[in-house]
Design an enzyme around this catalytic site. Sequence first.
Site, PDB file in Angstrom:
ATOM      1  CG  HIS A 268     -43.358 -18.289  67.573  1.00 53.84           C
ATOM      2  ND1 HIS A 268     -42.558 -19.109  66.831  1.00 53.84           N
ATOM      3  CD2 HIS A 268     -43.174 -17.040  67.057  1.00 53.84           C
ATOM      4  CE1 HIS A 268     -41.921 -18.397  65.912  1.00 53.84           C
ATOM      5  NE2 HIS A 268     -42.277 -17.133  66.031  1.00 53.84           N
ATOM      6  CG  HIS A 307     -43.323 -26.853  62.338  1.00 52.53           C
ATOM      7  ND1 HIS A 307     -43.471 -26.179  61.162  1.00 52.53           N
ATOM      8  CD2 HIS A 307     -42.511 -26.102  63.108  1.00 52.53           C
ATOM      9  CE1 HIS A 307     -42.764 -25.072  61.216  1.00 52.53           C
ATOM     10  NE2 HIS A 307     -42.170 -24.991  62.387  1.00 52.53           N
ATOM     11  CG  ASP A 363     -39.195 -24.791  70.367  1.00 59.54           C
ATOM     12  OD1 ASP A 363     -38.075 -24.274  70.350  1.00 59.54           O
ATOM     13  OD2 ASP A 363     -40.217 -24.238  69.938  1.00 59.54           O
TER      14      ASP A 363
END
Length: 432
Positions: A268, A307, A363
């Site tokens: 995460h 994702h 990210d």
Amino acid sequence: MGDETLTVTDNRTGRRYEVPIRDGAIAATDLQKITSDGPGSGLLSYDPAFLNTASCRSAITFIDGERSILRYRGYPVEELAERSSFLEVAYLLIHGELPDPTQHRQWVDAITHHTLLHENIKKLIDTFHHDAHPMGILVGTVGALSTFYPDAKDIFNEESRRLQILRLIAKMPTLAAFAARHAVGMPYAYPDNDLSYAGNFLNMMWKATELKYEPSPVLERALDVLLILHADHEQNCSTNVMRAVGSSHADPFSATAAAAAALYGPLHGGANEQVLRMLKEIGSVSKIPEYVKRVRSGELRLMGFGHRVYKNYDPRAQIIKKVADDVLAVTGRSPLLDIALELERVALADDYFIKHRLYPNVDFYSGIIYAAIGFPVEMFPVLFAIGRTPGWLAQWQEGLLDPEQKIARPRQVYTGPAERHLPGVRAEAISR
Ligand code: CMC
């Protein structure tokens, strides 16, 4: 019963059931009436990790993973990233509407005046080991704040909720910066009320002996945009934790500590830290094919890729890529960006990634920007937590006020042993 229904035939019994469909969903509790063996044998839905289960109704964030759409309260994230500030977005998430100029002034003023920490929190941070991970310090100290504000337990009091929301949004950067300075043994830099939310955070991170810290406008804006992009993402892992803890009526500091702990994990919010470590491990563009081969073989995951919801591209990653250019124009080009760009190119052309529909997520590039600004890798998930705080709070409040919500308590499919007994105990001797 509404117009839209689902007809189900239970082949075990031959019985037919009509289940209402509302907003594209059936209520899992409606499955309880489908029984095979009397009361208590109602059908359960089995959905580990909530792959296809809506746990709430929410009016906050809309995501369409197939079309790569992300909207906060209806506004496309691209527009917000380009034209608004993080604190405006925070107001929007919490209140449902953008602030008018007076509301905006009052909101910014209130947050600016809640940035200080009780001095005992500073002492608490001092007690952490010198190499304590700042995310661990954040989780511990944000939880500890609940003991400083016992009024936070008054969760059904609107005024109290408003105050705790202000405190949390205001104090997260201070906790984060103090945690970072603790690691390097620097004296804590106190908030500067003349600066913006992002500018003040840069001040608390890097002010040294100068009388006044002046943040670079480009880096300040880049950080603000990154915070906007992280502000909410509907029912992700940490938000689900925030809602679950909130559903037991715990105070928002405790719930935020739990959400931050969920964010800490490498799948995460910890992923941006892992991306940077991965790029450093790869080390040079020439090593990319070999690394991708290891990913294809299942030995490794490509961090910053994939994702649960976005299966084409993550719209946040596209915005971040542009921000990276602005930042690197100021800080100088990073060799890690060259590796990242080439890795993205190679991965996107690779059968494995095409088949699994894996694209760069938020990210993948955020770590490169954070590193260029000067943040140590350990601070990356902490930055994510600062950005996500308004989203957590908006979702916490929405859940609390939703008459359909109850304490979170999933069911299970039991797979353990049937009844058995300790040696020497006869089943019939047990009084029930
Ligand atoms: N690298 C290589 N293979 C992958 C990756 C990856 N990054 N992500 C998924 N896969 C493969 C996985 O091995 C599986 O393959 P198979 O079906 O052959 O066994 C398939 O794709 C589906 O994976 P999954 O784990 O079932 O997918 P998920 O929806 O449960 O996981 C994810 C989503 C984000 C946890 C995962 O893609 C992942 O681990 N990515 C790397 C970590 C990361 O970047 N996380 C940040 C997410 S975005 C920010 C946030 O939400 O915090």
